[in-house]
Motif scaffolding. Structure first.
Motif, mmCIF file in Angstrom:
data_model
loop_
_atom_site.group_PDB
_atom_site.id
_atom_site.type_symbol
_atom_site.label_atom_id
_atom_site.label_comp_id
_atom_site.label_asym_id
_atom_site.label_seq_id
_atom_site.Cartn_x
_atom_site.Cartn_y
_atom_site.Cartn_z
ATOM 1 N N TYR A 36 0.847 -1.186 0.000
ATOM 2 C CA TYR A 36 0.000 0.000 0.000
ATOM 3 C C TYR A 36 0.887 1.242 0.000
ATOM 4 O O TYR A 36 2.010 1.228 0.493
ATOM 5 N N GLN A 38 0.633 5.445 1.041
ATOM 6 C CA GLN A 38 -0.165 6.440 1.744
ATOM 7 C C GLN A 38 0.460 7.811 1.569
ATOM 8 O O GLN A 38 1.598 8.055 1.975
ATOM 9 N N GLN A 42 -3.862 11.177 3.760
ATOM 10 C CA GLN A 42 -4.762 10.432 2.885
ATOM 11 C C GLN A 42 -4.804 8.970 3.271
ATOM 12 O O GLN A 42 -4.088 8.516 4.161
ATOM 13 N N SER A 43 -5.668 8.249 2.597
ATOM 14 C CA SER A 43 -5.868 6.852 2.941
ATOM 15 C C SER A 43 -4.800 5.959 2.316
ATOM 16 O O SER A 43 -3.935 6.415 1.578
ATOM 17 N N LEU A 44 -4.885 4.701 2.644
ATOM 18 C CA LEU A 44 -3.976 3.715 2.061
ATOM 19 C C LEU A 44 -4.533 3.276 0.716
ATOM 20 O O LEU A 44 -5.684 2.834 0.613
ATOM 21 N N LEU A 46 -4.075 0.637 -2.336
ATOM 22 C CA LEU A 46 -3.443 -0.611 -2.698
ATOM 23 C C LEU A 46 -2.663 -0.430 -4.000
ATOM 24 O O LEU A 46 -3.213 0.044 -4.996
ATOM 25 N N ILE A 93 3.437 0.937 3.017
ATOM 26 C CA ILE A 93 3.073 -0.038 4.041
ATOM 27 C C ILE A 93 2.809 -1.392 3.392
ATOM 28 O O ILE A 93 2.057 -1.471 2.415
ATOM 29 N N LEU B 88 -5.491 8.940 13.760
ATOM 30 C CA LEU B 88 -6.206 8.760 12.498
ATOM 31 C C LEU B 88 -6.822 7.363 12.498
ATOM 32 O O LEU B 88 -6.117 6.382 12.756
ATOM 33 N N PHE B 90 -9.046 4.346 10.552
ATOM 34 C CA PHE B 90 -9.436 3.823 9.254
ATOM 35 C C PHE B 90 -10.408 2.666 9.405
ATOM 36 O O PHE B 90 -10.165 1.740 10.185
ATOM 37 N N PRO B 100 -8.072 -8.225 -1.191
ATOM 38 C CA PRO B 100 -7.356 -7.405 -0.196
ATOM 39 C C PRO B 100 -8.291 -6.416 0.475
ATOM 40 O O PRO B 100 -9.362 -6.085 -0.044
ATOM 41 N N LEU B 101 -7.857 -5.930 1.623
ATOM 42 C CA LEU B 101 -8.622 -4.928 2.340
ATOM 43 C C LEU B 101 -8.676 -3.633 1.548
ATOM 44 O O LEU B 101 -7.681 -3.196 0.967
ATOM 45 N N PHE B 103 -9.665 0.377 2.104
ATOM 46 C CA PHE B 103 -9.739 1.315 3.226
ATOM 47 C C PHE B 103 -10.591 2.535 2.900
ATOM 48 O O PHE B 103 -10.651 3.003 1.762
ATOM 49 N N GLY B 104 -11.222 3.059 3.945
ATOM 50 C CA GLY B 104 -11.827 4.367 3.845
ATOM 51 C C GLY B 104 -10.741 5.433 3.857
ATOM 52 O O GLY B 104 -9.559 5.145 4.049
ATOM 53 N N LYS B 105 -11.127 6.674 3.682
ATOM 54 C CA LYS B 105 -10.148 7.758 3.583
ATOM 55 C C LYS B 105 -9.567 8.158 4.931
ATOM 56 O O LYS B 105 -8.585 8.900 4.989
ATOM 57 N N GLY B 106 -10.176 7.661 6.002
ATOM 58 C CA GLY B 106 -9.674 7.961 7.333
ATOM 59 C C GLY B 106 -10.402 9.131 7.981
ATOM 60 O O GLY B 106 -10.879 10.046 7.294
#
Lengths: 116, 113
Positions: A36, A38, A42-44, A46, A93, B88, B90, B100-101, B103-106
């Motif tokens: 991932y 980041q 911001q978000s992770l 993939l 990550i 933060l 998530f 795979p997982l 994710f939301g934006k957090g």
């Protein structure tokens, strides 16, 4: 149990050089690992799915020739950022899937890459 | 395709008050739902997950989350917030397959003393 490590935890490199990041599952064998990225605040996102002994599967928009992924063993996946540029600076990550725990994903601590 | 929405970028709460961080999801089948917390320049720490069973899931550090299938929500809650909970958060989802997982934006939680 289910510990994932990353090395290095941070790296600074010059533009144009290549950087290798290692991801290891320390106490389990992971046939599948994920990378991932980041960006700040911001978000992770993939980047790719890494399967042991086969080619990685990249998400749309991720350059496979720039982000080389190798999953040579059941406990190690590497991400090499080739010819790095400042826009590659980010927090990377990795995550490993543990088949003993219902294929749950466990995450490494991350690697901060800064390209000057 | 699966997706996660965290509608709030920032949640502010006074120390000692209850907190809620919202999450809604979309998957084609039955969801596996997760909450993670991230402190500055650190990796993700697992808080809790819902796979099946009781809709109310209890996790680490006094956090809990309630799975609501009709509202496709999985909001994170804590009865009494601590300043050290500031981080933060998530929400993540995957379906029952080996995907795979996602994710939301957090959501950035700030607990004020």
């Amino acid at each position: 149990g289910a510990v994932v490590s990353q090395h290095p935890s941070w790296v600074i490199c010059k533009s144009g050089t290549s950087v290798k990041i290692e991801c290891r599952s320390l106490d389990f064998q992971a046939t599948t690992m994920f990378w991932y990225r980041q960006f700040p605040k911001q978000s992770l996102m993939l980047m790719a799915t890494s399967n042991e002994g086969s080619k990685a599967t990249y998400e749309q928009g991720v350059e496979k020739d720039k982000f080389l992924i190798n999953h040579a063993s059941l406990t190690l996946s590497t991400l090499t950022v080739t010819s790095a540029h400042p826009e590659d600076s980010s927090f990377y990550i990795c995550s490993a899937r543990d088949p003993r725990r219902g294929n749950e994903q466990f995450f490494g601590p991350g690697t901060r890459l800064t390209v000057l | 395709a699966q997706s996660v929405a965290q509608p709030e970028d920032q949640v502010n709460v006074a120390e000692g008050n209850p907190l809620t961080v919202k999450c809604t999801y979309s998957v084609s089948g039955n969801p596996y739902l997760f909450w993670y917390v991230q402190y500055p320049n650190r990796g993700l720490q697992f808080l809790l997950k819902y796979i099946t069973g009781d809709n109310l899931v209890k996790g680490s550090y006094g956090f809990e989350a309630e799975f609501n299938k009709s509202q496709t929500s999985f909001h994170l809650k804590k009865p009494s917030a601590l300043v050290s909970d500031s981080a933060l958060y998530f929400c993540a989802v995957r379906d029952v397959g080996n995907t795979p997982l996602v994710f939301g934006k957090g959501t950035r939680l700030s607990v004020i003393a």
